[in-house]
Each structure stands twice: as structure tokens, then as C-alpha cells.
Design a protein around this motif. Structure first.
Motif, PDB file in Angstrom:
ATOM      1  N   VAL A 183       0.830  -1.206   0.000  1.00 62.68           N
ATOM      2  CA  VAL A 183       0.000   0.000   0.000  1.00 62.68           C
ATOM      3  C   VAL A 183       0.862   1.253   0.000  1.00 62.68           C
ATOM      4  O   VAL A 183       0.496   2.279  -0.592  1.00 62.68           O
ATOM      5  CB  VAL A 183      -0.959  -0.028   1.211  1.00 62.68           C
ATOM      6  CG1 VAL A 183      -1.614   1.326   1.426  1.00 62.68           C
ATOM      7  CG2 VAL A 183      -2.026  -1.090   1.010  1.00 62.68           C
ATOM      8  N   THR A 184       2.018   1.195   0.645  1.00 61.14           N
ATOM      9  CA  THR A 184       2.874   2.387   0.759  1.00 61.14           C
ATOM     10  C   THR A 184       3.982   2.424  -0.289  1.00 61.14           C
ATOM     11  O   THR A 184       4.915   3.224  -0.156  1.00 61.14           O
ATOM     12  CB  THR A 184       3.487   2.442   2.172  1.00 61.14           C
ATOM     13  OG1 THR A 184       4.188   1.207   2.443  1.00 61.14           O
ATOM     14  CG2 THR A 184       2.418   2.648   3.217  1.00 61.14           C
ATOM     15  N   LEU A 185       3.910   1.563  -1.321  1.00 59.81           N
ATOM     16  CA  LEU A 185       4.914   1.619  -2.386  1.00 59.81           C
ATOM     17  C   LEU A 185       4.891   2.975  -3.088  1.00 59.81           C
ATOM     18  O   LEU A 185       5.940   3.510  -3.454  1.00 59.81           O
ATOM     19  CB  LEU A 185       4.658   0.505  -3.407  1.00 59.81           C
ATOM     20  CG  LEU A 185       5.216  -0.877  -3.067  1.00 59.81           C
ATOM     21  CD1 LEU A 185       4.782  -1.901  -4.102  1.00 59.81           C
ATOM     22  CD2 LEU A 185       6.736  -0.847  -2.965  1.00 59.81           C
ATOM     23  N   GLN A 186       3.696   3.498  -3.314  1.00 61.78           N
ATOM     24  CA  GLN A 186       3.572   4.808  -3.946  1.00 61.78           C
ATOM     25  C   GLN A 186       3.668   5.867  -2.867  1.00 61.78           C
ATOM     26  O   GLN A 186       2.875   5.883  -1.924  1.00 61.78           O
ATOM     27  CB  GLN A 186       2.243   4.908  -4.689  1.00 61.78           C
ATOM     28  CG  GLN A 186       2.117   6.119  -5.592  1.00 61.78           C
ATOM     29  CD  GLN A 186       2.877   5.971  -6.886  1.00 61.78           C
ATOM     30  OE1 GLN A 186       3.709   5.069  -7.015  1.00 61.78           O
ATOM     31  NE2 GLN A 186       2.635   6.838  -7.845  1.00 61.78           N
ATOM     32  N   PRO A 187       4.635   6.786  -2.938  1.00 62.57           N
ATOM     33  CA  PRO A 187       4.809   7.795  -1.877  1.00 62.57           C
ATOM     34  C   PRO A 187       3.565   8.664  -1.722  1.00 62.57           C
ATOM     35  O   PRO A 187       2.865   8.974  -2.687  1.00 62.57           O
ATOM     36  CB  PRO A 187       6.007   8.621  -2.380  1.00 62.57           C
ATOM     37  CG  PRO A 187       6.698   7.750  -3.377  1.00 62.57           C
ATOM     38  CD  PRO A 187       5.635   6.920  -4.010  1.00 62.57           C
ATOM     39  N   GLY A 188       3.311   9.060  -0.479  1.00 63.07           N
ATOM     40  CA  GLY A 188       2.220   9.995  -0.206  1.00 63.07           C
ATOM     41  C   GLY A 188       0.861   9.355  -0.054  1.00 63.07           C
ATOM     42  O   GLY A 188      -0.155  10.063  -0.065  1.00 63.07           O
ATOM     43  N   ALA A 189       0.790   8.036   0.113  1.00 60.43           N
ATOM     44  CA  ALA A 189      -0.513   7.381   0.280  1.00 60.43           C
ATOM     45  C   ALA A 189      -1.157   7.837   1.583  1.00 60.43           C
ATOM     46  O   ALA A 189      -0.541   7.793   2.645  1.00 60.43           O
ATOM     47  CB  ALA A 189      -0.338   5.871   0.273  1.00 60.43           C
ATOM     48  N   ALA A 190      -2.403   8.277   1.493  1.00 61.11           N
ATOM     49  CA  ALA A 190      -3.124   8.772   2.674  1.00 61.11           C
ATOM     50  C   ALA A 190      -4.399   7.995   2.946  1.00 61.11           C
ATOM     51  O   ALA A 190      -4.940   8.071   4.043  1.00 61.11           O
ATOM     52  CB  ALA A 190      -3.463  10.247   2.506  1.00 61.11           C
ATOM     53  N   ALA A 191      -4.899   7.265   1.954  1.00 63.67           N
ATOM     54  CA  ALA A 191      -6.159   6.541   2.129  1.00 63.67           C
ATOM     55  C   ALA A 191      -6.164   5.321   1.218  1.00 63.67           C
ATOM     56  O   ALA A 191      -5.403   5.239   0.255  1.00 63.67           O
ATOM     57  CB  ALA A 191      -7.355   7.437   1.813  1.00 63.67           C
ATOM     58  N   VAL A 192      -7.036   4.357   1.576  1.00 66.46           N
ATOM     59  CA  VAL A 192      -7.178   3.128   0.787  1.00 66.46           C
ATOM     60  C   VAL A 192      -8.655   2.915   0.515  1.00 66.46           C
ATOM     61  O   VAL A 192      -9.470   2.939   1.436  1.00 66.46           O
ATOM     62  CB  VAL A 192      -6.585   1.906   1.527  1.00 66.46           C
ATOM     63  CG1 VAL A 192      -6.785   0.645   0.694  1.00 66.46           C
ATOM     64  CG2 VAL A 192      -5.113   2.118   1.822  1.00 66.46           C
ATOM     65  N   TRP A 193      -8.991   2.702  -0.741  1.00 67.43           N
ATOM     66  CA  TRP A 193     -10.356   2.354  -1.128  1.00 67.43           C
ATOM     67  C   TRP A 193     -10.395   0.883  -1.497  1.00 67.43           C
ATOM     68  O   TRP A 193      -9.676   0.446  -2.406  1.00 67.43           O
ATOM     69  CB  TRP A 193     -10.809   3.179  -2.328  1.00 67.43           C
ATOM     70  CG  TRP A 193     -11.256   4.561  -1.971  1.00 67.43           C
ATOM     71  CD1 TRP A 193     -11.072   5.210  -0.795  1.00 67.43           C
ATOM     72  CD2 TRP A 193     -11.963   5.463  -2.834  1.00 67.43           C
ATOM     73  NE1 TRP A 193     -11.621   6.460  -0.853  1.00 67.43           N
ATOM     74  CE2 TRP A 193     -12.177   6.646  -2.081  1.00 67.43           C
ATOM     75  CE3 TRP A 193     -12.434   5.387  -4.129  1.00 67.43           C
ATOM     76  CZ2 TRP A 193     -12.837   7.742  -2.609  1.00 67.43           C
ATOM     77  CZ3 TRP A 193     -13.101   6.480  -4.668  1.00 67.43           C
ATOM     78  CH2 TRP A 193     -13.302   7.644  -3.908  1.00 67.43           C
ATOM     79  N   LEU A 194     -11.219   0.112  -0.803  1.00 64.92           N
ATOM     80  CA  LEU A 194     -11.466  -1.277  -1.153  1.00 64.92           C
ATOM     81  C   LEU A 194     -12.722  -1.283  -2.017  1.00 64.92           C
ATOM     82  O   LEU A 194     -13.832  -1.236  -1.516  1.00 64.92           O
ATOM     83  CB  LEU A 194     -11.642  -2.125   0.114  1.00 64.92           C
ATOM     84  CG  LEU A 194     -10.442  -2.076   1.076  1.00 64.92           C
ATOM     85  CD1 LEU A 194     -10.808  -2.660   2.420  1.00 64.92           C
ATOM     86  CD2 LEU A 194      -9.259  -2.812   0.494  1.00 64.92           C
ATOM     87  N   LEU A 195     -12.505  -1.340  -3.328  1.00 64.95           N
ATOM     88  CA  LEU A 195     -13.595  -1.125  -4.263  1.00 64.95           C
ATOM     89  C   LEU A 195     -14.411  -2.391  -4.440  1.00 64.95           C
ATOM     90  O   LEU A 195     -13.879  -3.455  -4.746  1.00 64.95           O
ATOM     91  CB  LEU A 195     -13.033  -0.679  -5.612  1.00 64.95           C
ATOM     92  CG  LEU A 195     -14.029  -0.082  -6.607  1.00 64.95           C
ATOM     93  CD1 LEU A 195     -14.633   1.190  -6.047  1.00 64.95           C
ATOM     94  CD2 LEU A 195     -13.337   0.197  -7.934  1.00 64.95           C
ATOM     95  N   ARG A 196     -15.725  -2.262  -4.238  1.00 66.61           N
ATOM     96  CA  ARG A 196     -16.631  -3.389  -4.461  1.00 66.61           C
ATOM     97  C   ARG A 196     -17.110  -3.429  -5.901  1.00 66.61           C
ATOM     98  O   ARG A 196     -17.268  -4.471  -6.495  1.00 66.61           O
ATOM     99  CB  ARG A 196     -17.823  -3.275  -3.509  1.00 66.61           C
ATOM    100  CG  ARG A 196     -18.951  -4.255  -3.791  1.00 66.61           C
ATOM    101  CD  ARG A 196     -18.562  -5.669  -3.456  1.00 66.61           C
ATOM    102  NE  ARG A 196     -19.527  -6.620  -3.967  1.00 66.61           N
ATOM    103  CZ  ARG A 196     -20.631  -6.988  -3.340  1.00 66.61           C
ATOM    104  NH1 ARG A 196     -20.920  -6.470  -2.171  1.00 66.61           N
ATOM    105  NH2 ARG A 196     -21.442  -7.875  -3.871  1.00 66.61           N
ATOM    106  N   SER A 197     -17.368  -2.253  -6.474  1.00 67.11           N
ATOM    107  CA  SER A 197     -17.855  -2.193  -7.849  1.00 67.11           C
ATOM    108  C   SER A 197     -17.406  -0.885  -8.466  1.00 67.11           C
ATOM    109  O   SER A 197     -17.404   0.157  -7.806  1.00 67.11           O
ATOM    110  CB  SER A 197     -19.376  -2.308  -7.893  1.00 67.11           C
ATOM    111  OG  SER A 197     -19.851  -2.110  -9.208  1.00 67.11           O
ATOM    112  N   ALA A 198     -17.024  -0.944  -9.738  1.00 64.51           N
ATOM    113  CA  ALA A 198     -16.616   0.261 -10.457  1.00 64.51           C
ATOM    114  C   ALA A 198     -17.760   0.835 -11.266  1.00 64.51           C
ATOM    115  O   ALA A 198     -17.579   1.730 -12.072  1.00 64.51           O
ATOM    116  CB  ALA A 198     -15.432  -0.045 -11.370  1.00 64.51           C
TER     117      ALA A 198
END
Length: 365
Positions: A211-226
Motif C-alpha cells: 500500500v505504501t509503495l507509492q509515496p504519499g498514500a493517505a487513504a485506501v479504497w477497497l472497491l466493491r464495484s466500479a
């Protein structure tokens, strides 16, 4: 006495959210983790999107999320979620990797329609071996990924810098590499991050590092449907005409509904019977406590007849008149007095009694 331990399964939210433990872990680590059930608007680039295969149902949806990743977002794509949102407990009861792979291998390989992988020209093929360890930024982590399918990634993708992958013959079970200005991460199976397994081995640390591979991550969305709701899009991009239409409908209803619209024309005037006029006039006078106009006409007629009978043309003596009226009607003098002189009446029964006595007196003349 024999004691037997029986596993009943998850309770509450964990029965429908297979990533609940992972979500709470990320929250405690300082990230704003949440589930999203639709994708009306793509998030900012400081949000990491975890997208299962079942969430991407069309080529247009795949293009949207890939364009977002290319512009600077971090997209984590999970090929196999084992119908996690419907039965995470049942999917994770078997701990034997071989049993799990055999039970769903046919289903996995049959369903080859994956818009997102088609956009990337990545194929999935059978991967005979399970993954026991993964290296992330040079650090070896004990991570279990059951055998099943592997990503067949084109060599040109692998030539990019900062490529993190795990797998071998049969394809990669895990790969992460830069994608434009952002990052694309592929995971063959959600097994390490499910509720039952996120606490095993180095699965939680693996989740955090990805999750933190990309610098500056502040939030995570667990997407159920797009999927994008038509009404949500309409409100987002067409709220001005919608609001105008709503105002128009309100004014149209105000004008058209009889209660709030224009007044109905008055009915044509019709002649009334004389008795109805009398009834309405009497009701009005009684309502306003005007008794004299109701009793006055019959009293004056009785007095006029008495004067004609007694041959008196001036003002008659009141007492003589009352005695004479009592003799002719058969009523007591006091009752005749009340009938001829009462000015205030509050009750309707009393008014009826006075009218009855006056009528009797009048008929006796």
C-alpha cells in the motif's frame, strides 16, 4: 464428558466484508481505509485503490481506472477474490492449498474475460506451484499465495525500473511496477489479505509495504464495484437543468392543483324560497343573541288585536291587558307576562317555550 470445539464462522460485518481485518489494520496504521460500492468519481492520487476482478465489468471501467493509475494513482488489482464479499468464511475454511486450488481451478480458467488485463495485454495461465515467499524492495517476506493462476507479463513491462515480482514457471503470482506516473500492482489471489489469513506469517507487513509503495498514500479504497450510477452522474454533471426542471414542476403543480390553483367561478345565482330566507334570517339573529326581532312581530300583533277588541285607541294599561290575555288563553298571568315582556333568552328550549305561549295567546284572540 467430551468437549468439542466447533467453528461457527464470522459474525457481524466480517460475514460480508472479507477485508475487514485488513481495513482495520490499515486504519490503525494511520490510513483512511474504507469500502466503496460504486465509482462515480475517481479519487485523488493519494488514495490507493484495491480492485478485485469482479469490480471491473466493462472495457470502459477498465480504461477509467487504468488512466487514473497512469496519471499518478496506485491501482492494486486482485485476480481471484473467491467470491469474497459473499462467502469469505467458506472460502477460507480449507487451509490446504492444493484442495483450494483444485476446487476452483476450472472456474478460474473458464472465466477468461477480464477487461483490465485485456487492456494491458496480460494473460493468465495455470500456475502449478504455490508461492511461499515474496521480495518487496529487497526484503524477503513469508507470504502464502495458493497455486492457481499466474500473470503472463510481457517482457517490455519487466524492463522498467523498480519492478517487484514473485513467481516463476507458469507466471507471476505477484507483480508491481511503475505505470506512467503511477503504479500498477497485480495479485493473483486475495488469500493473504483475507480476514482468516491477514494475521499469518508476514501477510500484514506485506499489505502495508504494498500500500505504501507509492509515496504519499493517505487513504485506501477497497472497491466493491466500479459501476457508475446513472442518477449519480446525472446529478453530478446535470444538476442545473435538473434543478430548473424541479422548480418548473413545483410551479406547474401549484398552478394546476385545484386547492392552490386559480379560483373556481362562483355558481350561478338561483332564487331561494321564502321559507329558506326566514330560516337563514332566524338562524343569524339567534346566533347573535338578537331575540327581540324574533318575538317582536307576534307580540305587536297580539297587542294590536287586544286594542281592537277592547276599543282602546291609546296606549292600553299593561296589567289589564295581561289579565285579559290570561283569561282568554287559559294561561297563568305570570306566564303571559314572561311571554310578552321577556327580552333576554340564552337557551333554545326557553325560546321554543316562549314562542309556544305567544302562539297560544295569539290564537285565543
Amino acid at each position: 464428558m467430551v468437549k468439542e470445539e466447533v467453528e461457527l464462522g464470522y459474525r457481524g460485518e466480517a460475514r460480508v466484508n472479507p477485508f475487514l481485518a485488513a481495513e482495520r489494520f490499515l486504519t490503525r496504521m494511520g490510513l483512511d481505509a474504507s469500502r466503496q460500492f460504486s465509482l462515480v468519481e475517481l479519487p485523488n492520487f493519494d488514495v490507493v485503490m484495491v480492485v478485485p476482478k469482479t469490480a471491473i465489468e466493462s472495457s470502459n471501467q477498465a480504461w477509467r481506472v487504468l488512466e487514473w493509475a497512469e496519471q499518478g494513482g496506485h491501482l492494486i488489482y486482485i485476480h481471484r477474490d473467491r467470491n469474497d464479499f459473499l462467502g469469505a468464511w467458506n472460502a477460507g475454511i480449507e487451509s490446504d492449498d492444493e484442495t483450494e486450488a483444485e476446487s476452483s481451478e476450472a472456474e478460474e480458467l473458464e472465466d477468461s474475460e477480464e477487461p483490465l488485463l485485456d487492456w494491458l495485454s496480460i494473460e493468465v495461465k495455470e500456475r502449478r506451484r504455490s508461492t511461499k515467499a515474496i521480495r518487496v524492495n529487497g526484503e524477503r517476506l513469508e507470504v502464502s499465495v495458493p497455486k492457481g493462476v499466474g500473470f503472463q507479463i510481457e517482457p517490455e513491462w519487466m524492463l522498467q525500473g523498480d519492478v517487484i515480482k514473485s513467481g516463476g514457471k507458469g507466471g507471476f503470482s505477484f507483480a508491481s511496477y511503475p505505470y506512467g506516473a503511477g503504479r500498477l500492482t497485480l495479485l493473483a489471489d486475495a488469500y493473504p489479505w483475507q480476514n482468516r489469513n491477514v494475521g499469518d506469517n508476514d501477510h500484514a507487513e506485506f499489505l502495508w509495504k504494498i500500500v505504501t509503495l507509492q509515496p504519499g498514500a493517505a487513504a485506501v479504497w477497497l472497491l466493491r464495484s466500479a459501476r457508475t450510477s446513472f442518477w449519480a452522474l446525472l446529478w453530478k454533471y446535470g444538476w442545473m437543468p435538473l434543478l430548473s426542471l424541479l422548480v418548473f414542476v413545483i410551479f406547474w403543480l401549484w398552478r394546476s392543483v385545484p386547492r392552490f390553483g386559480p379560483k373556481l367561478p362562483s355558481p350561478e345565482p338561483a332564487p331561494r324560497e321564502f321559507t329558506s330566507h326566514l330560516a337563514m334570517s332566524g338562524g343569524f339573529l339567534w346566533k347573535h343573541h338578537c331575540v327581540s326581532p324574533l318575538l317582536g312581530p307576534i307580540r305587536r300583533r297580539i297587542q294590536r288585536r287586544y286594542q281592537q277588541k277592547a276599543l282602546t285607541f291609546g296606549e292600553a294599561d299593561v296589567e289589564d291587558m295581561l289579565v285579559s290575555l290570561a283569561d282568554s288563553s287559559g294561561l297563568p298571568v305570570e306566564k303571559v307576562r314572561k311571554a310578552m315582556q321577556t327580552e333576554t333568552v340564552r337557551k333554545s328550549d326557553r325560546l321554543k317555550e316562549l314562542l309556544r305561549d305567544l302562539q297560544k295567546i295569539d290564537l285565543s284572540q
